[in-house]
Write a protein that holds these residues in place. Structure first.
Motif, PDB file in Angstrom:
ATOM      1  N   LEU A  48     -23.340  21.790  -8.874  1.00  0.00           N
ATOM      2  CA  LEU A  48     -24.052  21.148  -9.974  1.00  0.00           C
ATOM      3  C   LEU A  48     -24.772  19.943  -9.376  1.00  0.00           C
ATOM      4  N   TYR A  50     -27.126  17.486  -9.816  1.00  0.00           N
ATOM      5  CA  TYR A  50     -27.908  16.777 -10.822  1.00  0.00           C
ATOM      6  C   TYR A  50     -28.973  15.861 -10.220  1.00  0.00           C
ATOM      7  N   SER A  51     -28.752  15.345  -9.027  1.00  0.00           N
ATOM      8  CA  SER A  51     -29.726  14.444  -8.397  1.00  0.00           C
ATOM      9  C   SER A  51     -30.582  15.138  -7.352  1.00  0.00           C
ATOM     10  N   SER A 113     -31.726  17.485 -15.927  1.00  0.00           N
ATOM     11  CA  SER A 113     -30.435  17.665 -15.255  1.00  0.00           C
ATOM     12  C   SER A 113     -29.398  16.681 -15.775  1.00  0.00           C
ATOM     13  N   PHE A 114     -29.785  15.440 -16.010  1.00  0.00           N
ATOM     14  CA  PHE A 114     -28.831  14.471 -16.546  1.00  0.00           C
ATOM     15  C   PHE A 114     -28.438  14.834 -17.981  1.00  0.00           C
ATOM     16  N   SER A 116     -28.266  17.875 -18.995  1.00  0.00           N
ATOM     17  CA  SER A 116     -27.380  19.025 -18.813  1.00  0.00           C
ATOM     18  C   SER A 116     -25.963  18.566 -18.471  1.00  0.00           C
ATOM     19  N   ARG A 117     -25.870  17.574 -17.594  1.00  0.00           N
ATOM     20  CA  ARG A 117     -24.554  17.020 -17.244  1.00  0.00           C
ATOM     21  C   ARG A 117     -23.838  16.486 -18.484  1.00  0.00           C
ATOM     22  N   CYS A 167     -30.323   7.844 -10.510  1.00  0.00           N
ATOM     23  CA  CYS A 167     -29.557   8.485  -9.442  1.00  0.00           C
ATOM     24  C   CYS A 167     -28.795   7.430  -8.633  1.00  0.00           C
ATOM     25  N   GLU A 200     -22.137  14.244  -8.185  1.00  0.00           N
ATOM     26  CA  GLU A 200     -22.342  15.690  -8.208  1.00  0.00           C
ATOM     27  C   GLU A 200     -21.020  16.438  -8.386  1.00  0.00           C
ATOM     28  N   THR A 395     -27.313  24.164 -12.623  1.00  0.00           N
ATOM     29  CA  THR A 395     -27.452  22.731 -12.873  1.00  0.00           C
ATOM     30  C   THR A 395     -28.098  22.447 -14.224  1.00  0.00           C
TER      31      THR A 395
END
Length: 424
Positions: A48, A50-51, A113-114, A116-117, A167, A200, A395
């Motif tokens: 995953l 994310y960054s 992505s953030f 999604s996290r 990030c 991550e 991700t």
């Protein structure tokens, strides 16, 4: 209650079922496999990241492309196909290789992505105690190791730029890399520097797909191949399907709306409707190895930037993944790729793994030229997209699903949807 049919039960489709069900929709999940997560989600890289969402199309990639294509052992290979859509995709890929486009796309994908996290964490947190989500997501942190000291300045600039968007990353020297991941003390190749990102995580995409599909409460229609759509008055009203057990008999699944999350098959599925999706299947490989010596196997996620390989620890196994092949829908496993991964694993973490039974796998990533997924409505009523995530499907899955669930209710989401439209 509005009924939505989701086509494709990989991690993106299963997350879509989950997001829609949480918004009160009745959901039917359709896939040709016998259970969720059997396509590109089955044995992917498990990170995953994310960054780490920079697109494949970059100025550096364009400069390296001739050398990659001429080398037999290159991490990227290409077999030309005499189809107009293939060459249009390549032309769009080249147009996307500008610094301005890269920064725009990276910023948009970082936001997604953030999101999604946060969505996945919320789903885990809010799952009922008697029915937990049932999949492990481990915040392992990620260490990207670089072998070329000449790339440090560019990496430092990228870290500083991405810090503007939230990030948390640090550039480490070689000794600090080994302190962060002690298993690298035995690496047979020199390390120039590394980038450490503590946020991550890792998870098994196949297990996550099945967990989300189950938790959604969706009605499953597995072993079901979609043969086409039924249209009336400019809208899609039903799927034409064929069951695996009755290939001679076609039936229909009616719904109020349909979401295509069919991975690399999405483009061919929608072509008869006149919807042209800029998606190419890019093949990636993985091997899953049992840990033989825990002290020599990595605990954190490791990416070897020089070899374009990722390592993700999943319990007593390590998933190693990499390579990118533009060869159409060819899923044959090239033994040279598997041997290259095994050799790299032995060189980087000697004595760490049992390599006698590597569980080789290849999957097709549904990739757009710019690496931006296609999320939103099509010009055909009742037909929606959530596809084209490339190597970032795991991700971005949960954030993409939540975003689509808001768009389908005419809500203005807190994240800008424009970068992920078909036009984008």
């Amino acid at each position: 209650m509005k009924h939505v049919c989701v086509i494709g039960a990989g991690v993106v489709g299963s997350a879509t079922a989950m997001a829609l069900a949480r918004e009160g929709f009745q959901v039917t999940l359709v896939d040709a496999a016998d259970r969720p997560g059997q396509g590109a989600s089955r044995a992917n890289g498990a990170q995953l990241s994310y960054s780490y969402v920079e697109p494949l199309a970059t100025p550096a990639a364009l400069r390296q492309l001739p050398g990659w294509l001429l080398s037999r052992d290159s991490p990227l290979s290409w077999q030309p196909r005499w189809q107009l859509s293939h060459w249009c995709w390549l032309a769009a890929f080249i147009r996307a290789c500008t610094q301005a486009r890269v920064q725009q796309t990276t910023e948009a994908l970082l936001r997604l992505s953030f999101l999604s996290r946060d969505v996945l964490a919320r789903w885990q947190r809010e799952a009922p105690a008697e029915q937990p989500l049932g999949v492990q997501v481990r915040q392992a942190g990620k260490l990207v190791i670089h072998r070329d000291a000449g790339k440090r300045d560019a990496a430092q600039r990228q870290v500083a730029w991405q810090a503007r968007f939230g990030c948390r990353q640090r550039v480490l020297d070689a000794e600090a890399c080994r302190r962060q991941e002690p298993a690298l003390a035995h690496d047979r190749a020199p390390i120039a520097f590394g980038i450490w990102t503590p946020d991550e995580a890792v998870t098994d995409a196949q297990q996550l797909s099945q967990a989300l599909a189950t938790a959604s409460g969706a009605r499953w229609r597995m072993d079901t191949r979609v043969a086409g759509f039924v249209q009336r008055d400019g809208r899609v009203h039903a799927l034409r399907c064929v069951d695996a057990g009755r290939p001679d008999r076609e039936r229909e699944i009616e719904a109020d709306a349909f979401v295509v999350s069919a991975g690399p098959g999405a483009a061919a599925l929608l072509q008869p409707l006149g919807v042209q999706l800029p998606i190419e299947p890019i093949k990636g490989y993985s091997v899953s190895l049992q840990v033989a010596n825990a002290a020599r196997a990595p605990q954190v996620s490791v990416t070897d930037a020089a070899r374009k390989l990722v390592y993700a620890r999943l319990g007593e196994r390590v998933r190693i993944a990499g390579f990118a092949e533009l060869r159409g829908a060819d899923l044959r496993i090239d033994p040279r790729r598997i041997q290259a991964m095994l050799q790299a694993a032995t060189d980087t973490f000697p004595g760490a793994f049992q390599t006698g039974d590597p569980e080789p796998w290849a999957g097709l990533r549904p990739s757009t030229p710019s690496s931006r997924p296609l999320i939103g409505a099509t010009r055909i009523g009742g037909l929606w997209l959530n596809t084209g995530h490339g190597a970032l499907g795991l991700t971005l899955a949960c954030g993409s699903a939540w975003l689509l669930s808001q768009l389908m209710q005419d809500r203005t989401p807190s994240i800008d949807a424009a970068p992920f439209s078909l036009a984008g």
